[in-house]
Design an enzyme around this catalytic site. Structure first.
Site, PDB file in Angstrom:
ATOM      1  N   GLU A  68      -0.505  -2.466  -9.664  1.00 47.51           N
ATOM      2  CA  GLU A  68      -0.490  -3.506  -8.632  1.00 47.51           C
ATOM      3  C   GLU A  68       0.808  -4.297  -8.671  1.00 47.51           C
ATOM      4  O   GLU A  68       1.329  -4.701  -7.622  1.00 47.51           O
ATOM      5  CB  GLU A  68      -1.694  -4.432  -8.802  1.00 47.51           C
ATOM      6  CG  GLU A  68      -3.039  -3.750  -8.642  1.00 47.51           C
ATOM      7  CD  GLU A  68      -3.260  -3.155  -7.263  1.00 47.51           C
ATOM      8  OE1 GLU A  68      -2.648  -3.648  -6.289  1.00 47.51           O
ATOM      9  OE2 GLU A  68      -4.041  -2.195  -7.151  1.00 47.51           O
ATOM     10  N   GLU A  99       0.828  -1.216   0.000  1.00 46.25           N
ATOM     11  CA  GLU A  99       0.000   0.000   0.000  1.00 46.25           C
ATOM     12  C   GLU A  99       0.858   1.259   0.000  1.00 46.25           C
ATOM     13  O   GLU A  99       0.535   2.237  -0.688  1.00 46.25           O
ATOM     14  CB  GLU A  99      -0.966  -0.002   1.189  1.00 46.25           C
ATOM     15  CG  GLU A  99      -1.960  -1.163   1.201  1.00 46.25           C
ATOM     16  CD  GLU A  99      -2.747  -1.330  -0.092  1.00 46.25           C
ATOM     17  OE1 GLU A  99      -2.935  -0.323  -0.814  1.00 46.25           O
ATOM     18  OE2 GLU A  99      -3.158  -2.454  -0.395  1.00 46.25           O
ATOM     19  N   ASP A 124       3.369  -4.734  -5.677  1.00 49.26           N
ATOM     20  CA  ASP A 124       3.742  -6.063  -5.184  1.00 49.26           C
ATOM     21  C   ASP A 124       5.260  -6.212  -5.090  1.00 49.26           C
ATOM     22  O   ASP A 124       5.796  -6.642  -4.061  1.00 49.26           O
ATOM     23  CB  ASP A 124       3.191  -7.154  -6.122  1.00 49.26           C
ATOM     24  CG  ASP A 124       1.731  -7.482  -5.854  1.00 49.26           C
ATOM     25  OD1 ASP A 124       1.204  -7.081  -4.800  1.00 49.26           O
ATOM     26  OD2 ASP A 124       1.111  -8.142  -6.708  1.00 49.26           O
ATOM     27  N   HIS A 171       2.097   1.964  -3.449  1.00 48.03           N
ATOM     28  CA  HIS A 171       1.098   2.532  -4.362  1.00 48.03           C
ATOM     29  C   HIS A 171       1.243   4.055  -4.469  1.00 48.03           C
ATOM     30  O   HIS A 171       0.829   4.647  -5.468  1.00 48.03           O
ATOM     31  CB  HIS A 171      -0.313   2.187  -3.894  1.00 48.03           C
ATOM     32  CG  HIS A 171      -0.866   0.950  -4.518  1.00 48.03           C
ATOM     33  ND1 HIS A 171      -0.799   0.696  -5.872  1.00 48.03           N
ATOM     34  CD2 HIS A 171      -1.504  -0.116  -3.970  1.00 48.03           C
ATOM     35  CE1 HIS A 171      -1.373  -0.465  -6.135  1.00 48.03           C
ATOM     36  NE2 HIS A 171      -1.799  -0.989  -4.995  1.00 48.03           N
TER      37      HIS A 171
END
Length: 702
Positions: A597, A536, A601, A539
């Site tokens: 994403e 997160e 990751d 991101h």
């Protein structure tokens, strides 16, 4: 909250590393974690050949998908357990003094459960709403005289049964001035994925959609032959509509989609819509549009193409499409016959075999009062200690991100300084906001909400009316980025980064086994919830998040050369994931759609691992091993624990749709894709230069 696993005798696994003399962790958390790993893994697979199947192979062979699901994995399992808790909460009798919002939520759940009453009532009340909105041509209750799409749009929205089929209108945060709310206009949401619709009428899934449309129309009272003709015309219109929408690949640059207008300027540029009358028609009386109202249009070209498309098609075809979207939106509120037909349709598209139990459907309905539901949940079930441990982990991982940025060899010093400051200003929301335990706050929030106690359909309309008015009231409020109301939905089994707030959120729902436990070694928690925390935070620096500054404003803050290097590194990840092929469907992944994403990751896992290693190096001795996994080093167990929580099986139809439309890569590639790009993995498992899990070219950014 979960059933306690018994201590059982497990066969020891064997590896070339041999058995360790380290101490063994025997807490309940360690026993449950170890058993889960051993129940899922397949030691016959070489980790360096396919780590996902090494960690998950037994689960992939033996797990089954429930008929009312399209997948099986930890997120589904934890959600099921949580649903049972919520069900028990909602079935508890209300006391005379129970606050109104809690009573309303329980009453909504109760009338939702009464399927007999819903079935006996039929669909006439829904047909009346369609008629009040101008009529659905396929039902024969429509007249072209005086009809226009704008009046119909206003009526659908005010009747709370539709709107947004041609273009959406909503209250959003201004991306370049995140202290204020504005009106946002975007392309509409289609009834079937754009990627499928543009294939045309001959595509089998488009034909399935058409058949579903006709059957639902007949259930509303249409004559079948007439419906077949008219809905064919409507579907042709929707196919053409899909073709002028921007695909997901073209919607990853928020700068392209930031087109601000004052109301008068929009009236001059997009003349075929009377924006002033439209906004006045759909906004509550208490919130009328201003002359200088700011409107952000995300897809200007789409609106201009839409004008030409509407001119090419008959009013009847357009009305049938708009009313079809409204009628389909009401299906879940109506009879079993309709919902069974919907499941039959979803079976073909996604492989969903049966409806979920009615009580689960009704939990979904009750959760519309999300702050009330979350309030009861945290009072009953949330472990306060978990919140404090998670906050400590976030602080440690955030410090690791700052150090990682400092060590980058491709970013200039000035951009590094800004990136580190953005991380330092990132606001964590963990567990739940304290206001959820304040009953008075909950009552004040739901003030004015009165829900019909007798009829399910009307109860949902009452709730929709309140939500509509609340949403537009926000238009006249400044943005409060730490507002408890926007961070109070805590029963999600998920985590989030909000780029306009520069905040991360870890709801109470995910702070539990197997994602998190206070009874396990740190290599377990850092590999699981730590990875999610790192994900997160990263991101904030993916292809979208990197465009926003520390305040959450869409603003250029990068040095030109550093940005070019970032783009090259990003392309490495896009190309790599685009070359990954899913064996189940024989489809390649969409590296463009999934890039955000995948970046999160790869970066998130690296950061979590580094944070763990820095802490482990300070310990006087290694942490204890998990029972019956003594032959694995703590580094190996770190990677095994990460992979374990992503073990999942997905039905083939659902997997196809996921690869075509979703922003996340399938679980296999969330594990193998990350580890292939992580040199420490090959070192830990002694992979050779030709092993599949150790490619020569590795991609990473953060």
């Amino acid at each position: 909250m979960f059933v306690r696993f018994p201590v059982i005798v497990l066969l020891l696994l064997h590896s070339k590393m041999g058995k360790s003399n380290r101490s063994v962790c025997v807490t309940d958390g360690c026993i449950r974690t170890a058993q889960r790993i051993l129940d899922h893994m397949d030691p016959s697979v070489r980790p360096c050949d396919d780590f996902y199947r090494f960690a998950c192979g037994k689960f992939l062979r033996t797990a089954v998908i429930q008929d009312d699901k399209v997948e099986n994995g930890v997120f589904v399992q934890v959600d099921d357990a949580l649903s049972k808790l919520l069900k028990n909460m909602l079935l508890e009798n209300s006391s005379p003094t129970e606050p109104h919002p809690y009573k309303s939520m329980k009453q909504l759940f109760s009338i939702c459960l009464d399927e007999k009453k819903i079935n006996d009532r039929g669909v006439s009340h829904a047909v009346s709403r369609l008629q009040a909105a101008g009529g659905w041509p396929v039902l024969g209750n429509w007249s072209e005289i005086g009809w226009n799409f704008q009046d119909t749009e206003i009526k659908l929205r005010n009747l709370l049964i539709g709107g947004g089929s041609l273009f959406s209108i909503s209250v959003i945060v201004d991306l370049k001035n995140t202290s204020r709310h504005v009106i946002g206009v975007d392309q509409g949401e289609l009834g079937l994925a754009r990627e499928i619709l543009i294939k045309g009428l001959s595509d089998p899934l488009v034909q399935t959609y058409y058949s579903y449309m006709v059957d639902i129309a007949v259930m509303y009272g249409a004559e079948r032959r007439f419906a077949e003709v008219k809905l064919n015309e409507s579907l042709l219109f929707e196919i053409e509509l899909a073709k002028i929408t921007t695909p997901k690949e073209g919607r990853r640059n928020p700068n392209r989609m930031y087109n601000p207008y004052e109301l008068q300027n929009l009236m001059e540029d997009i003349r075929w819509i009377n924006w002033k009358a439209l906004l006045k028609g759909i906004m509550p009386a208490s919130v009328s549009p201003r002359e200088n109202e700011i409107i952000i249009v995300k897809e200007v070209d789409y609106l201009k193409k839409l004008e030409k498309l509407l001119q090419k098609h008959s009013n009847e075809a357009i009305a049938n499409y708009m009313m079809w979207k409204a009628a389909n939106g009401m299906v879940s509120m109506l009879t079993n016959q309709m919902r069974e037909r919907q499941i039959k349709y979803l079976n073909v598209v996604y492989g969903l075999a049966t409806r979920e139990p009615r009580w689960k459907e009704c939990i979904g309905t009750a959760s519309s009062l999300t702050l009330a539901l979350s309030s009861i949940y945290v009072k009953k079930y949330f472990d306060e200690a978990s919140k404090n441990v998670a906050l400590d982990m976030i602080s440690i991982i955030r410090d690791e991100v700052i150090q990682d940025i400092d060590e980058l060899d491709w970013m200039d010093e000035q951009t590094k300084k800004k990136a580190k400051y953005k991380v330092s200003r990132m606001v964590p929301h963990v567990g739940y906001p304290d206001e959820l335990t304040n009953t008075k706050k909950i009552e004040d929030f739901y003030e004015g909400l009165t829900i019909n106690n007798d009829n399910y359909f009307e109860a949902l309309m009452d709730l929709a009316r309140w939500q509509h008015e609340y949403k537009y009231r926000l238009l006249r409020e400044d943005v409060n980025k730490t507002d408890w109301r926007t961070h109070g939905s805590v029963t999600d089994i998920n985590a989030f980064y909000n780029h306009v707030e520069n905040s991360i959120q870890f709801p109470a729902g995910i702070l539990q086994h197997p994602f998190f436990s206070a009874q396990v070694p740190e290599y377990v928690n850092y590999a699981r919830i730590g990875f999610i925390i790192g994900h997160e935070i990263t991101h904030g620096f993916d292809d979208k998040g990197s465009r926003f500054d520390f305040r959450g404003n869409l603003k250029e803050w990068w040095d030109k050369e550093s940005k070019e290097k970032f783009s090259k590194k990003k392309k490495c990840i896009i190309d790599q994931y685009s070359n990954f092929k899913d064996n189940q469907t024989q489809l390649n992944l969409n590296g463009v759609n999934t890039q955000g994403e995948n970046i999160a990751d790869i970066g998130g896992f690296k950061i979590a691992y580094r944070a763990y290693k820095r802490r482990a190096d300070r310990l006087p001795k290694p942490e204890p091993v998990l029972p019956n996994l003594e032959q694995y080093s703590n580094d190996q167990l770190f990677m095994l624990n990460m992979a374990n929580v992503w073990c999942s099986i997905v039905g083939t139809d659902a997997m196809k749709m996921r690869i075509i439309t979703a922003v996340h890569s399938p679980a296999e590639f969330r594990v193998n894709g990350v580890l292939k790009n992580f040199p420490e993995f090959s070192k830990a498992f002694q992979c050779g230069p030709t092993d599949p899990m150790n490619p020569k070219k590795k991609c990473s950014i953060w």
